[in-house]
Design a protein around this motif. Structure first.
Motif, short mmCIF file in Angstrom:
data_model
loop_
_atom_site.label_atom_id
_atom_site.label_comp_id
_atom_site.label_asym_id
_atom_site.label_seq_id
_atom_site.Cartn_x
_atom_site.Cartn_y
_atom_site.Cartn_z
N LEU A 289 -57.01 55.29 -33.88
CA LEU A 289 -57.90 54.23 -33.41
C LEU A 289 -57.41 53.66 -32.09
O LEU A 289 -56.22 53.33 -31.96
CB LEU A 289 -57.95 53.10 -34.47
N VAL A 290 -58.30 53.56 -31.14
CA VAL A 290 -57.98 52.89 -29.87
C VAL A 290 -58.82 51.62 -29.77
O VAL A 290 -60.05 51.67 -29.88
CB VAL A 290 -58.25 53.80 -28.65
N THR A 291 -58.15 50.49 -29.59
CA THR A 291 -58.86 49.21 -29.46
C THR A 291 -58.45 48.59 -28.12
O THR A 291 -57.53 49.09 -27.45
CB THR A 291 -58.48 48.23 -30.58
N SER A 292 -59.07 47.48 -27.79
CA SER A 292 -58.56 46.74 -26.63
C SER A 292 -58.54 45.25 -26.93
O SER A 292 -59.24 44.77 -27.83
CB SER A 292 -59.35 47.07 -25.36
N VAL A 293 -57.73 44.56 -26.16
CA VAL A 293 -57.60 43.11 -26.32
C VAL A 293 -58.84 42.45 -25.73
O VAL A 293 -59.23 42.73 -24.60
CB VAL A 293 -56.32 42.62 -25.58
N VAL A 294 -59.48 41.58 -26.55
CA VAL A 294 -60.65 40.85 -26.02
C VAL A 294 -60.35 39.36 -25.84
O VAL A 294 -61.13 38.63 -25.23
CB VAL A 294 -61.89 41.03 -26.93
N GLY A 295 -59.23 38.91 -26.37
CA GLY A 295 -58.89 37.49 -26.22
C GLY A 295 -57.41 37.26 -26.47
O GLY A 295 -56.77 38.03 -27.19
N VAL A 296 -56.87 36.23 -25.84
CA VAL A 296 -55.46 35.87 -26.01
C VAL A 296 -55.41 34.35 -26.21
O VAL A 296 -56.06 33.61 -25.47
CB VAL A 296 -54.63 36.24 -24.76
N ALA A 297 -54.66 33.90 -27.21
CA ALA A 297 -54.56 32.45 -27.42
C ALA A 297 -53.15 32.09 -27.90
O ALA A 297 -52.50 32.88 -28.57
CB ALA A 297 -55.59 31.99 -28.44
N GLU A 298 -52.74 30.89 -27.52
CA GLU A 298 -51.46 30.34 -27.99
C GLU A 298 -51.80 29.33 -29.07
O GLU A 298 -52.53 28.37 -28.81
CB GLU A 298 -50.77 29.66 -26.80
N ARG A 299 -51.33 29.57 -30.31
CA ARG A 299 -51.67 28.65 -31.40
C ARG A 299 -50.39 28.11 -32.02
O ARG A 299 -49.29 28.46 -31.60
CB ARG A 299 -52.53 29.37 -32.45
N GLY A 300 -50.56 27.26 -33.07
CA GLY A 300 -49.40 26.65 -33.70
C GLY A 300 -48.40 27.68 -34.19
O GLY A 300 -47.18 27.46 -34.17
N ASP A 301 -48.89 28.81 -34.64
CA ASP A 301 -47.98 29.85 -35.14
C ASP A 301 -47.68 30.92 -34.09
O ASP A 301 -47.21 31.99 -34.42
CB ASP A 301 -48.54 30.48 -36.42
N GLY A 302 -47.93 30.63 -32.84
CA GLY A 302 -47.53 31.55 -31.77
C GLY A 302 -48.69 32.27 -31.12
O GLY A 302 -49.85 31.83 -31.19
N ARG A 303 -48.36 33.39 -30.49
CA ARG A 303 -49.34 34.16 -29.71
C ARG A 303 -50.32 34.92 -30.60
O ARG A 303 -49.91 35.52 -31.59
CB ARG A 303 -48.54 35.16 -28.84
N TRP A 304 -51.57 34.84 -30.26
CA TRP A 304 -52.60 35.64 -30.94
C TRP A 304 -53.27 36.55 -29.91
O TRP A 304 -53.60 36.11 -28.81
CB TRP A 304 -53.69 34.74 -31.54
N TYR A 305 -53.45 37.83 -30.33
CA TYR A 305 -54.29 38.74 -29.57
C TYR A 305 -55.49 39.08 -30.44
O TYR A 305 -55.34 39.38 -31.63
CB TYR A 305 -53.55 40.04 -29.22
N TYR A 306 -56.67 39.00 -29.84
CA TYR A 306 -57.90 39.35 -30.57
C TYR A 306 -58.37 40.72 -30.09
O TYR A 306 -58.49 40.94 -28.89
CB TYR A 306 -58.98 38.28 -30.32
N LEU A 307 -58.59 41.62 -31.05
CA LEU A 307 -58.97 42.99 -30.70
C LEU A 307 -60.45 43.23 -30.97
O LEU A 307 -61.10 42.45 -31.68
CB LEU A 307 -58.14 44.00 -31.52
N ASP A 308 -60.97 44.37 -30.45
CA ASP A 308 -62.39 44.64 -30.65
C ASP A 308 -62.68 45.48 -31.91
O ASP A 308 -63.79 45.96 -32.11
CB ASP A 308 -63.04 45.26 -29.40
N ASP A 309 -61.68 45.65 -32.78
CA ASP A 309 -61.93 46.22 -34.11
C ASP A 309 -61.05 45.44 -35.08
O ASP A 309 -59.99 44.91 -34.67
CB ASP A 309 -61.59 47.72 -34.15
#
Ligand SMILES: Cc1ncc(COP(=O)(O)O)c(C=O)c1O
Length: 424
Positions: A289-309
């Motif tokens: 599976l190949v996905t890509s990052v669609v969003g990046v956020a800094e939250r209380g529990d650290g870094r989040w990357y949001y993927l397209d799958d």
């Protein structure tokens, strides 16, 4: 303190991860993968039918006296069926739709077994009409559905073996113990139906060859006992599926499982038709599976990357099976694992607007930005087939790589699956 017990395990896990990284890196570098990504973007599943063929041959070499029937449910895809048709595999179906997929390709009914222990009556009628002759039963109501079946139908009684350590213990929903099995054989005899033998499934992703071997021994002992007590003769033993796949940690190889099974099974190979129904092990490593990052956020529990799958899509195995797929950033595939000092822990979220859509937590990844690619290997089994369209998202397309993907040669593969794209 020196942790002597886990050290070899950690080394083995590192070796596995490095092997998966190198394979993913080689795959992504091929013209075929590049062309597919350029054409379709992400998310995209890259399917290499040659790896399916190779895995079939591996199973055949390890257990040459076993007839393998691919469990279509693991990845019901034309290109997989075609690859296995080429090498002479049998097929194991659970539904009429799977039967249609096979018959559309011209797979002879003699190569198909139907192993769902509970079937819709109309599906039995259709399967019989198509020429399928081997079915599984595990209760009296199911047995009665075969009352008017042709005389050459072979029924297998499904046995239940508890497998609490399997990712998916199939013994609570289906299968009977020895007492009920004996009753079913007697009832079948009274109805004039032929019980050809027994089947079982030790549990999917069961990394315990000893448990597998015990199930085989117990079934053989039961067959022996019933033959003597009930004056019947069996000719078939179906050892099911269950061969494990190394996702994020090493697991028993096909050869290691075979080493345990071979001495128990081989003495019976002349007398019994020994069949198996592997699904996962046949296709898991064939799809990436190949996905890509669609969003990046800094939250209380650290870094989040949001993927397209996500878990409602191809990562459905995370929730349904508690599988932990590896996730590599493209940068790691290019530069190797030596840059680990610059990595940081992150959570990977899927694309739906739903808080359960979390693919993995505490994943060590390099700094990523929107558009960066991520790659998950061993995503062939119980992924695309269990994906949903939650939030209206399209199912992830499957790009079929032609024969010789790993050598860089790119050819077209005919596609009938609506999600399939062929690389020409
Ligand atoms: C009846 C039957 N046969 C075969 C399989 C394939 O098992 P695996 O993918 O673990 O090899 C399954 C999986 O659920 C099954 O239910």
């Amino acid at each position: 303190m020196i942790d002597t017990e886990t050290r070899p395990e950690r080394r083995a896990a590192r070796t596995l991860i490095e092997r998966r990284r190198a394979e993913a890196s080689a795959l992504l570098a091929t013209d075929a993968a590049r062309a597919a990504l350029a054409l379709h973007g992400t998310p995209l599943l890259l399917l290499d039918p040659e790896r399916v063929r190779r895995q079939y041959r591996r199973l055949r070499d390890a257990l040459p006296f076993v007839r393998f029937h691919y469990a279509v449910k693991a990845l019901a895809h034309d290109a997989v069926i075609g690859a296995l048709d080429d090498v002479g595999s049998g097929f194991d179906i659970a539904t009429g739709e799977e039967l249609d997929l096979l018959t559309r390709r011209g797979i002879a009914a003699a190569r198909i077994i139907h192993t769902h222990p509970v079937k819709k009556p109309s599906e039995i009628v259709a399967a019989l009409a198509a020429g399928v002759r081997t079915f599984v039963v595990d209760n009296e109501v199911e047995l009665a559905k075969f009352s008017d079946a042709p005389a050459d139908v072979s029924l297998l009684v499904r046995l239940a073996y508890r497998s609490p350590h399997a990712k998916s213990d199939l013994s609570s929903k289906f299968g009977v113990g020895p007492f009920e099995a004996a009753r079913l054989v007697e009832q079948a005899k009274r109805r004039g139906l032929r019980i050809a033998g027994f089947s079982f499934h030790v549990g999917s992703q069961l990394d315990d060859p000893a448990r597998f071997a015990d199930a085989v021994s117990e079934t053989l002992a039961l067959m022996d006992d019933l033959e003597r007590r009930l004056r019947v003769r069996f000719d078939t033993l179906d050892i099911g599926g269950g061969f494990p796949v190394a996702y994020d940690t090493p697991s028993a190889t096909v050869e290691e499982v075979a080493t345990r099974l071979r001495p128990i099974l081989e003495p019976h190979a002349g007398r019994l038709d020994i069949i198996a129904e592997p699904g996962r092990v046949m296709v898991a490593e064939a799809m990436t599976l190949v996905t890509s990052v669609v969003g990046v956020a800094e939250r209380g529990d650290g870094r989040w990357y949001y993927l397209d799958d996500g878990v409602y899509g191809s990562y459905s195995n995370v929730v349904a099976e508690d599988v932990h797929p590896l996730v590599f950033a493209e940068e790691e595939l290019r530069d190797g694992p030596s840059n680990a000092a610059s990595h940081r822990w992150a959570t990977l979220g899927g694309p739906t607007c739903d808080s359960s859509d979390v693919i993995a937590r505490e994943v060590l990844l390099p700094e990523l930005a929107v558009g960066d690619l991520l790659v998950s290997p061993a995503m062939g089994a119980y992924t695309a087939v269990t994906a949903t369209r939650f939030n209206g998202r399209a199912l992830t397309p499957i790009a079929v790589m032609g024969r010789g993907l790993t050598t860089g040669e790119v050819t077209a593969v005919a596609a009938s699956d609506r999600r399939t794209v062929s690389i020409v």
